[in-house]
Scaffold this motif. Sequence first.
Motif, PDB file in Angstrom:
ATOM      1  N   ALA A 129       1.027  -1.233   0.177  1.00  0.00           N
ATOM      2  CA  ALA A 129      -0.178  -0.071   0.026  1.00  0.00           C
ATOM      3  C   ALA A 129       0.870   1.283   0.183  1.00  0.00           C
ATOM      4  CB  ALA A 129      -0.994  -0.040   1.121  1.00  0.00           C
ATOM      5  N   ALA A 130       1.900   1.264   0.960  1.00  0.00           N
ATOM      6  CA  ALA A 130       2.910   2.340   0.748  1.00  0.00           C
ATOM      7  C   ALA A 130       3.342   2.678  -0.484  1.00  0.00           C
ATOM      8  CB  ALA A 130       3.792   2.223   1.616  1.00  0.00           C
ATOM      9  N   LEU A 131       3.786   1.573  -1.270  1.00  0.00           N
ATOM     10  CA  LEU A 131       4.500   1.543  -2.545  1.00  0.00           C
ATOM     11  C   LEU A 131       3.599   2.072  -3.559  1.00  0.00           C
ATOM     12  CD1 LEU A 131       6.585  -1.634  -2.655  1.00  0.00           C
ATOM     13  CD2 LEU A 131       7.371   0.816  -3.066  1.00  0.00           C
ATOM     14  N   PHE A 132       2.336   1.480  -3.590  1.00  0.00           N
ATOM     15  CA  PHE A 132       1.150   2.202  -4.357  1.00  0.00           C
ATOM     16  C   PHE A 132       0.828   3.744  -4.000  1.00  0.00           C
ATOM     17  CE2 PHE A 132      -1.754  -1.981  -5.097  1.00  0.00           C
ATOM     18  CZ  PHE A 132      -0.500  -2.513  -5.677  1.00  0.00           C
ATOM     19  N   GLU A 133       0.981   4.230  -2.961  1.00  0.00           N
ATOM     20  CA  GLU A 133       0.915   5.483  -2.664  1.00  0.00           C
ATOM     21  C   GLU A 133       2.142   6.500  -3.503  1.00  0.00           C
ATOM     22  OE1 GLU A 133      -1.436   5.182   1.660  1.00  0.00           O
ATOM     23  OE2 GLU A 133       0.747   5.272   1.789  1.00  0.00           O
ATOM     24  N   GLU A 134       3.102   5.910  -3.110  1.00  0.00           N
ATOM     25  CA  GLU A 134       4.506   6.533  -3.836  1.00  0.00           C
ATOM     26  C   GLU A 134       4.157   6.469  -5.326  1.00  0.00           C
ATOM     27  OE1 GLU A 134       9.152   5.988  -4.140  1.00  0.00           O
ATOM     28  OE2 GLU A 134       8.264   4.947  -2.692  1.00  0.00           O
ATOM     29  N   MET A 135       3.575   5.231  -5.971  1.00  0.00           N
ATOM     30  CA  MET A 135       3.444   5.463  -7.239  1.00  0.00           C
ATOM     31  C   MET A 135       2.473   6.341  -7.860  1.00  0.00           C
ATOM     32  SD  MET A 135       2.037   2.183  -9.693  1.00  0.00           S
ATOM     33  CE  MET A 135       0.362   2.070  -8.828  1.00  0.00           C
ATOM     34  N   GLN A 136       1.353   6.525  -7.062  1.00  0.00           N
ATOM     35  CA  GLN A 136       0.450   7.521  -7.502  1.00  0.00           C
ATOM     36  C   GLN A 136       1.022   8.757  -7.467  1.00  0.00           C
ATOM     37  OE1 GLN A 136      -1.655   5.078  -8.932  1.00  0.00           O
ATOM     38  NE2 GLN A 136      -3.428   6.309  -8.335  1.00  0.00           N
ATOM     39  N   ALA A 137       1.724   9.057  -6.275  1.00  0.00           N
ATOM     40  CA  ALA A 137       2.668  10.478  -6.201  1.00  0.00           C
ATOM     41  C   ALA A 137       3.385  10.760  -7.703  1.00  0.00           C
ATOM     42  CB  ALA A 137       3.083  10.559  -4.858  1.00  0.00           C
ATOM     43  N   HIS A 138       4.385   9.736  -7.755  1.00  0.00           N
ATOM     44  CA  HIS A 138       5.151   9.624  -9.004  1.00  0.00           C
ATOM     45  C   HIS A 138       4.433   9.991 -10.207  1.00  0.00           C
ATOM     46  CE1 HIS A 138       8.518   8.408 -11.551  1.00  0.00           C
ATOM     47  NE2 HIS A 138       7.709   7.832 -12.235  1.00  0.00           N
ATOM     48  N   TYR A 139       3.363   9.468 -10.407  1.00  0.00           N
ATOM     49  CA  TYR A 139       2.592   9.744 -11.707  1.00  0.00           C
ATOM     50  C   TYR A 139       1.666  10.988 -11.467  1.00  0.00           C
ATOM     51  CZ  TYR A 139       4.115   5.376 -13.481  1.00  0.00           C
ATOM     52  OH  TYR A 139       4.770   4.198 -14.137  1.00  0.00           O
ATOM     53  N   GLU A 140       1.600  11.433 -10.391  1.00  0.00           N
ATOM     54  CA  GLU A 140       0.880  12.783 -10.130  1.00  0.00           C
ATOM     55  C   GLU A 140      -0.703  12.616 -10.333  1.00  0.00           C
ATOM     56  OE1 GLU A 140       2.755  15.832 -12.421  1.00  0.00           O
ATOM     57  OE2 GLU A 140       4.597  15.728 -11.085  1.00  0.00           O
ATOM     58  N   VAL A 141      -1.072  11.296  -9.876  1.00  0.00           N
ATOM     59  CA  VAL A 141      -2.488  11.170 -10.059  1.00  0.00           C
ATOM     60  C   VAL A 141      -3.138  10.971  -8.596  1.00  0.00           C
ATOM     61  CG1 VAL A 141      -2.363  10.007 -12.246  1.00  0.00           C
ATOM     62  CG2 VAL A 141      -2.155   8.636 -10.469  1.00  0.00           C
ATOM     63  N   LEU A 142      -4.279  11.051  -8.400  1.00  0.00           N
ATOM     64  CA  LEU A 142      -5.030  10.893  -7.334  1.00  0.00           C
ATOM     65  C   LEU A 142      -4.935   9.649  -6.409  1.00  0.00           C
ATOM     66  CD1 LEU A 142      -7.052  12.283  -5.338  1.00  0.00           C
ATOM     67  CD2 LEU A 142      -8.812  11.392  -6.747  1.00  0.00           C
ATOM     68  N   CYS A 143      -4.787   9.599  -5.301  1.00  0.00           N
ATOM     69  CA  CYS A 143      -4.408   8.169  -4.708  1.00  0.00           C
ATOM     70  C   CYS A 143      -5.693   8.154  -3.599  1.00  0.00           C
ATOM     71  CB  CYS A 143      -3.085   8.196  -3.799  1.00  0.00           C
ATOM     72  SG  CYS A 143      -2.667   6.876  -3.172  1.00  0.00           S
ATOM     73  N   PRO A 144      -6.418   6.928  -3.627  1.00  0.00           N
ATOM     74  CA  PRO A 144      -7.241   6.766  -2.624  1.00  0.00           C
ATOM     75  C   PRO A 144      -6.764   6.573  -1.354  1.00  0.00           C
ATOM     76  CG  PRO A 144      -7.028   4.946  -4.228  1.00  0.00           C
ATOM     77  CD  PRO A 144      -6.154   5.746  -4.714  1.00  0.00           C
ATOM     78  N   LYS A 185       0.875  -5.400 -15.883  1.00  0.00           N
ATOM     79  CA  LYS A 185       0.272  -4.094 -15.943  1.00  0.00           C
ATOM     80  C   LYS A 185       0.866  -2.744 -15.216  1.00  0.00           C
ATOM     81  CE  LYS A 185      -3.089  -1.026 -15.422  1.00  0.00           C
ATOM     82  NZ  LYS A 185      -2.152   0.110 -15.629  1.00  0.00           N
ATOM     83  N   GLU A 186       1.753  -3.293 -14.273  1.00  0.00           N
ATOM     84  CA  GLU A 186       2.551  -2.020 -13.734  1.00  0.00           C
ATOM     85  C   GLU A 186       3.854  -2.893 -12.809  1.00  0.00           C
ATOM     86  OE1 GLU A 186       2.934   1.418 -13.307  1.00  0.00           O
ATOM     87  OE2 GLU A 186       0.701   0.992 -13.431  1.00  0.00           O
ATOM     88  N   LEU A 187       4.787  -1.910 -13.222  1.00  0.00           N
ATOM     89  CA  LEU A 187       6.201  -2.311 -12.719  1.00  0.00           C
ATOM     90  C   LEU A 187       6.630  -0.846 -11.935  1.00  0.00           C
ATOM     91  CD1 LEU A 187       8.830  -4.038 -12.402  1.00  0.00           C
ATOM     92  CD2 LEU A 187       9.663  -2.869 -14.281  1.00  0.00           C
ATOM     93  N   PHE A 188       6.923  -1.123 -10.812  1.00  0.00           N
ATOM     94  CA  PHE A 188       7.318   0.058  -9.844  1.00  0.00           C
ATOM     95  C   PHE A 188       8.510  -0.187  -8.803  1.00  0.00           C
ATOM     96  CE2 PHE A 188       7.004   3.228  -6.480  1.00  0.00           C
ATOM     97  CZ  PHE A 188       6.920   4.371  -7.339  1.00  0.00           C
ATOM     98  N   VAL A 189       9.301   0.676  -8.929  1.00  0.00           N
ATOM     99  CA  VAL A 189      10.413   0.480  -7.836  1.00  0.00           C
ATOM    100  C   VAL A 189      10.569   1.998  -7.346  1.00  0.00           C
ATOM    101  CG1 VAL A 189      13.004   0.326  -7.380  1.00  0.00           C
ATOM    102  CG2 VAL A 189      11.730  -1.259  -9.119  1.00  0.00           C
ATOM    103  N   SER A 190      10.604   1.879  -5.833  1.00  0.00           N
ATOM    104  CA  SER A 190      10.546   2.967  -5.099  1.00  0.00           C
ATOM    105  C   SER A 190      11.675   3.957  -5.521  1.00  0.00           C
ATOM    106  CB  SER A 190      10.876   2.686  -3.583  1.00  0.00           C
ATOM    107  OG  SER A 190      11.047   3.897  -2.688  1.00  0.00           O
TER     108      SER A 190
END
Length: 158
Positions: free
Chosen positions: A16-31, A79-84
């Motif tokens: 969940a913390a990584l998902f939040e960081e990903m949303q901030a990285h893409y500058e999109v709304l995070c639930p 679908k998604e590859l993300f690294v902090s």
Amino acid sequence: MIKVSLSNPSDYLQLAALFEEMQAHYEVLCPPREEILRGLRDMPDGTEILVAGTDELVGFAAFSSVYPGPGLQSGLFLKELFVSKAYRSSGAGTSLMQALAKLALERGYKRVDWTADRNNPKVLAFYDGFNASPIPDKLFYRMDGEALAAAAAKAGNS
């Protein structure tokens, strides 16, 4: 050394913390966090997540099995590859891609497909490092929002 494994419920808080960081990285709304955790608990059938890390998770690869593909073969769709941000260039992304390739072969699948932003040369160079072939005759589409609602409203009305 980065370890990669399939996620399990004990990973959800860190994911969940990584998902939040990903949303901030893409500058999109995070639930809200609770909504993210609910989504992880209620992932659709066939959705899986590889996680990478040592003592803490530093990246993930979310993917699903797909069928049919070329030659009526199964494959995986990344679908998604993300690294902090703090762990980029650490090998975590490479480890996730290699683990995904290994998983595909172990399952008897013939390919791994994904999309990438055309305007991100760094990510394109990363993916080029796997000798993957861009598919220029394919175009990625998305139906969402009003278009999704309009198409759904027409279902069964023909």
